[in-house]
Write a protein that holds these residues in place. Structure first.
Motif, short mmCIF file in Angstrom:
data_model
loop_
_atom_site.label_atom_id
_atom_site.label_comp_id
_atom_site.label_asym_id
_atom_site.label_seq_id
_atom_site.Cartn_x
_atom_site.Cartn_y
_atom_site.Cartn_z
N ALA A 1 0.82 -1.21 0.00
CA ALA A 1 0.00 0.00 0.00
C ALA A 1 0.86 1.26 0.00
O ALA A 1 0.38 2.33 -0.39
N ASP A 2 2.10 1.15 0.43
CA ASP A 2 2.99 2.31 0.44
C ASP A 2 3.52 2.63 -0.96
O ASP A 2 4.14 3.67 -1.16
N LEU A 3 3.32 1.72 -1.89
CA LEU A 3 3.74 1.95 -3.28
C LEU A 3 2.54 1.83 -4.21
O LEU A 3 2.66 1.34 -5.33
N VAL A 4 1.41 2.28 -3.76
CA VAL A 4 0.19 2.16 -4.55
C VAL A 4 0.34 2.90 -5.88
O VAL A 4 0.85 4.03 -5.94
N GLY A 5 -0.06 2.24 -6.95
CA GLY A 5 -0.01 2.85 -8.27
C GLY A 5 1.39 2.95 -8.85
O GLY A 5 1.57 3.60 -9.89
N ARG A 6 2.38 2.32 -8.22
CA ARG A 6 3.77 2.41 -8.69
C ARG A 6 4.27 0.99 -8.97
O ARG A 6 4.73 0.28 -8.07
N ASN A 7 4.20 0.62 -10.23
CA ASN A 7 4.54 -0.75 -10.64
C ASN A 7 6.03 -1.00 -10.42
O ASN A 7 6.88 -0.30 -10.97
N HIS A 8 6.36 -2.03 -9.63
CA HIS A 8 7.76 -2.37 -9.38
C HIS A 8 8.00 -3.86 -9.64
O HIS A 8 8.86 -4.48 -9.02
N SER A 9 7.24 -4.42 -10.59
CA SER A 9 7.40 -5.83 -10.91
C SER A 9 8.71 -6.10 -11.65
O SER A 9 9.32 -7.15 -11.48
N GLY B 1 5.64 13.84 -6.14
CA GLY B 1 6.36 12.64 -6.55
C GLY B 1 6.16 11.51 -5.57
O GLY B 1 5.07 11.29 -5.03
N ILE B 2 7.24 10.81 -5.28
CA ILE B 2 7.14 9.64 -4.39
C ILE B 2 6.89 10.03 -2.95
O ILE B 2 6.47 9.22 -2.13
N LEU B 3 7.13 11.30 -2.61
CA LEU B 3 6.84 11.76 -1.25
C LEU B 3 5.34 11.83 -1.00
O LEU B 3 4.90 11.78 0.15
N ALA B 4 4.57 11.96 -2.06
CA ALA B 4 3.10 11.95 -1.94
C ALA B 4 2.62 10.53 -2.22
O ALA B 4 2.11 10.21 -3.28
N ARG C 1 -0.76 9.65 -3.71
CA ARG C 1 -1.16 10.25 -4.97
C ARG C 1 -0.18 9.86 -6.07
O ARG C 1 0.70 10.63 -6.45
N PRO C 2 -0.28 8.63 -6.58
CA PRO C 2 0.64 8.24 -7.66
C PRO C 2 0.38 9.05 -8.91
O PRO C 2 -0.74 9.51 -9.15
#
Length: 817
Positions: free
Chosen positions: A301-309, A413-416, A419-420
């Protein structure tokens, strides 16, 4: 402007400066007054003697003062410890990113003695192996828009040599070396790496006289003088220090009525900087112990909307900006981005649900130089706005083009974390290829300053499109050519745009640039007006594929019409419905191969699709049309019905017809082209033949108002050019096809559609004599020079491509240079 190549060196000279004539001179100053000023600045004035009281030391200068100058902290600095080198050029380009590199190469190729000054140890800027942002794939967002010219040369050579794929985060030193080699090839180009420009010296408020730089590792200071300077620094450093008018931040929507602009203006632009990483499989488990100072991402959930596969190459979304200033706080941003990057890697290795996949992976590279997005935007005589991107116009002084969408990242950015960044809708952000004029690429008030790359004259909304690397490269080449023409005519950029725009266009087009809306009118090209015949030519054919496009939204396709009538268009449709359905299709004219702006139908036709149908459906238009123009057919949404589509196999020879564009309309007005070599399946009655040899002299080297491509029916093939008159010539220029519609990502790759083996011949008695050619070509643009020949004909014989079954050639030019 006079040609300059003087070099002067001096050491240990105090108070050096440059006068109007460009010569070294000594400037006396009152050492005590300066010292008093410095102590006052430092808050130490109380240690000075009272006014009117002079110490003996002050009254009688000590011999030890020789070779010293006051320091800003109140002490002194020994002089004569660095070599000072003066270099005079015709143009000085500051910034060796992809824009500055292309600008410098272009200026040098056109006979201008050029300096390229870059503060890093390798060229490429954001694209270099120390940052690793690859020059973005424009063709993912638009069609028939691949950037050509110098950038295409570099990209093509790098793909042939590089063993790594062309992917964001994987740029390596092969790219650096190709850039370096391309610079070294130019005899009129001098490269200064590891050289940072600290000061801009003005002759007067509107004229830069010199820039001062310091070179890391050599203990040298440089003084660069020139009649013209190019700011390709990314941050707009030269313009800022020269006092050029510029913009920073975001304009309010009310200022230019731009849809993407915020309601209120802001002096804080919202896009951030990114660090990339590279991870490799070590073949054995690689533990990662998280340092205590990094960020943490405990859950998905801390990387929601940020694909890291895909965890091998870093992510653009590791982006840090606000609330920090993207220039002044660069080091703080870098540290915070590093915290976030290592936190993401800690998540992948130690916390992610899929962490077992990363068990054997370790960090092989982490960038310590951020990829910057923001810039000062130096104001020119023309301010490019979002309207120029959404609804382009032609510019007589155009020097480049853009085609990236309006791409404003969300703040934080990643600090928000909650909000991806999400891609905006095409209705809001879509563009069609648009021209960028020279007037947007020189300073409005510093008259001998040009810009290339991010600092050109735009609003923030337009900047979000123009800021990308490939657009910067095309503008860079255009600016370099403009600088060379300024030298040739002894004029400033403003005068060049006003008085020599036609010559500028001729030169740009001859050197494989794209000037939207303009064709070759070069009076020196002997092939203009020539009659061209060929051994064979391919017809317009829409191959059938096994994919379907459900008509859930309006769909359309642009196609070329070589004759004067469209009697009918047959579409390959598939219906899963149990009932028959009537469909009304519209026919419209298009100005360009990518242009769906027309809103009025020339004709409409109705046809019925039977239930459970798969086959061609005929729409009878019986419409008289203008020959050699582009037209498009469009369908409304039809539930349960699909239009058959064909997709090219990526990196295989293109089988989708050149100049044809499939599109969909996801919103109420703006059509979105379907990219990467896709077409809808159809047939035209009567059959069209838009790929004949006459296209070689049609005036364009890419699909624009017409496909402009000759495609042979088979191999080997020949084309014969009969000139308008018997002429003497010594140069033939050919433009082949390196796939103007797709970029490759493949390693060790040659574009298969490009001609590999060919000969250029001229008549010799009863036969043909070979003048030039190549047995192993993979470049798009080839210029062959040879001893002068007098003839009224020449022939190109093509034996082989790099993989395609047909020869594909865009343009042929003939010169007596």
């Amino acid at each position: 402007m006079p040609r300059c190549d003087r070099e002067e060196r001096w050491c240990g000279r105090r108070n050096s400066g440059v006068g109007d004539a460009g010569h070294h001179m000594n400037i006396p100053f009152d050492r005590r007054n300066l010292f008093q000023s410095l102590l006052g600045w430092a808050g130490l004035r109380r240690f000075l003697p009272p006014a009117g009281v002079a110490s003996a030391a002050a009254a009688m200068p000590s011999p030890s003062d020789a070779g010293r100058r006051p320091g800003a902290a109140g002490g002194y600095i020994l002089e004569g410890k660095e070599e000072v080198v003066r270099r005079d050029f015709d143009v000085v380009v500051i910034g060796g990113g992809i824009a500055g590199t292309c600008a410098a190469i272009a200026a040098a190729r056109n006979g201008t003695r050029t300096a390229l000054v870059h503060e890093r140890s390798m060229l490429g800027g954001n694209s270099s192996s120390e940052v690793r942002l690859y020059p973005e794939v424009s063709c993912n967002h638009n069609v028939w828009c691949k950037e050509t010219g110098i950038l295409d040369e570099i990209h093509t050579e790098e793909r042939v040599r590089n063993h790594e794929p062309y992917v964001e985060g994987l740029m390596n030193s092969v790219w650096d070396l190709v850039l370096y080699e391309w610079v070294l090839r130019e005899k009129d180009l001098t490269l200064f790496l590891n050289t940072t420009v600290r000061e801009v010296e003005m002759k007067d408020p509107s004229t830069i006289l010199a820039v001062h730089g310091v070179q890391l590792g050599t203990e040298k200071k440089f003084l660069f003088t020139a009649p013209l300077f190019v700011d390709a620094t990314g941050d707009g450093v030269i313009g800022y220090r020269a006092g050029a008018e510029h913009r920073w931040g975001m304009e309010a929507r009310s200022e230019f009525n731009e849809p993407a602009a915020p309601d209120q203006p802001s002096d804080q632009p919202q896009m951030g900087n990114t660090l990339f990483f590279r991870a490799r499989d070590a073949g054995a488990p690689v533990p990662f112990k998280a340092p205590p100072w990094i960020a943490t991402f405990p859950a998905e959930a801390d990387l929601v909307g940020r694909n890291h596969s895909d965890f091998t190459r870093g992510y653009w979304w590791i982006e840090v900006g606000l609330p920090m200033h993207q220039i002044r706080d660069n080091e703080e941003i870098k540290h915070e981005a590093l915290r976030q990057l290592l936190g993401v890697w800690d998540h992948i290795k130690n916390r992610c649900a899929q962490r077992d996949k990363a068990r054997n992976y370790g960090l092989d590279f982490v960038s310590f130089w951020p990829y910057k997005r923001e810039a000062r935007r130096i104001t020119g005589d023309y301010l490019l706005t979002q309207h120029d991107c959404n609804n382009p116009r032609t510019h007589p002084d155009a020097i480049g083009f853009g085609c990236w969408y309006v791409d404003i990242h969300k703040p934080g950015g990643i600090l928000a974390r909650s909000r991806p960044n999400t891609k905006p809708s095409w209705e809001d952000a879509g563009v069609i290829p648009y021209a960028i004029p020279l007037r947007a690429c020189y300073s409005k008030n510093v008259t001998n300053l040009l810009m290339a790359g991010r600092p050109i004259s735009t609003t923030y909304a337009a900047f979000s499109s123009t800021r990308v690397l490939r657009t910067g490269a095309t503008v860079g080449q255009g600016v370099g050519i403009a600088a060379a023409l300024c030298r040739r005519h002894g004029c400033l950029p403003r005068e060049l745009a006003a008085n020599h725009a036609a010559e500028l266009r001729h030169t740009l087009l001859r050197q494989d640039c794209y000037v939207p809306g303009y064709a070759n009118e070069d009076p020196e090209d002997l092939a203009r007006g020539a009659a061209v015949t060929a051994s064979s030519e391919a017809p317009l054919e829409f191959r059938e594929g096994d994919k379907l496009y459900p008509l859930a939204m309006p769909a359309a396709q642009i196609f070329p019409v070589s004759g004067g009538r469209i009697d009918a268009v047959e579409l390959l449709l598939v219906s899963g419905r149990d009932d028959a359905v009537e469909i009304r299709a519209g026919l419209r004219q298009a100005e360009f191969v990518y242009d769906f702006r027309a809103t009025t139908d020339l004709a409409t036709a109705t046809a019925t699709v039977p239930p459970r149908w798969r086959g061609y459906v005929r729409f009878a238009f019986h419409q008289t049309v203008e020959p050699r123009k582009m037209y498009w057919i469009h369908l409304p949404p039809i539930p349960g019905v699909s239009w058959a589509r064909f997709d090219d196999i990526f990196d295989a020879p293109s089988l989708s017809p050149a100049g044809c564009t499939a599109a969909e309309r996801p919103g109420p007005t703006r059509w979105h082209p379907i990219t990467r070599g896709t077409h809808f399946v159809m047939r035209i009655d009567p059959a069209q033949r838009p790929y004949g040899p006459e296209n070689l002299v049609s005036g364009s080297n890419r699909p624009d108002r017409w496909p402009n491509l000759y495609v042979s029916g088979s191999l080997p093939a020949w084309v014969e050019v009969r000139l308008a008159r018997r002429s003497t010539f010594n140069t033939v220029q050919l433009t082949f096809d390196t796939d103007i519609n797709r970029h490759t990502r493949q390693a060790l790759f040659r574009y298969p559609d490009c001609v590999k083996r060919y000969d250029i011949l001229a008549p010799d008695g009863s036969g043909w004599r070979r003048l030039a050619g190549d047995d192993d070509n993979y470049f798009r643009r080839r210029v062959h020079t040879f001893d002068p020949v007098t003839a009224d004909r020449l022939r190109i014989e093509i034996q082989e491509t790099n993989g395609a079954a047909a020869a594909r050639v865009y343009e042929l030019r003939v010169y007596n240079s």
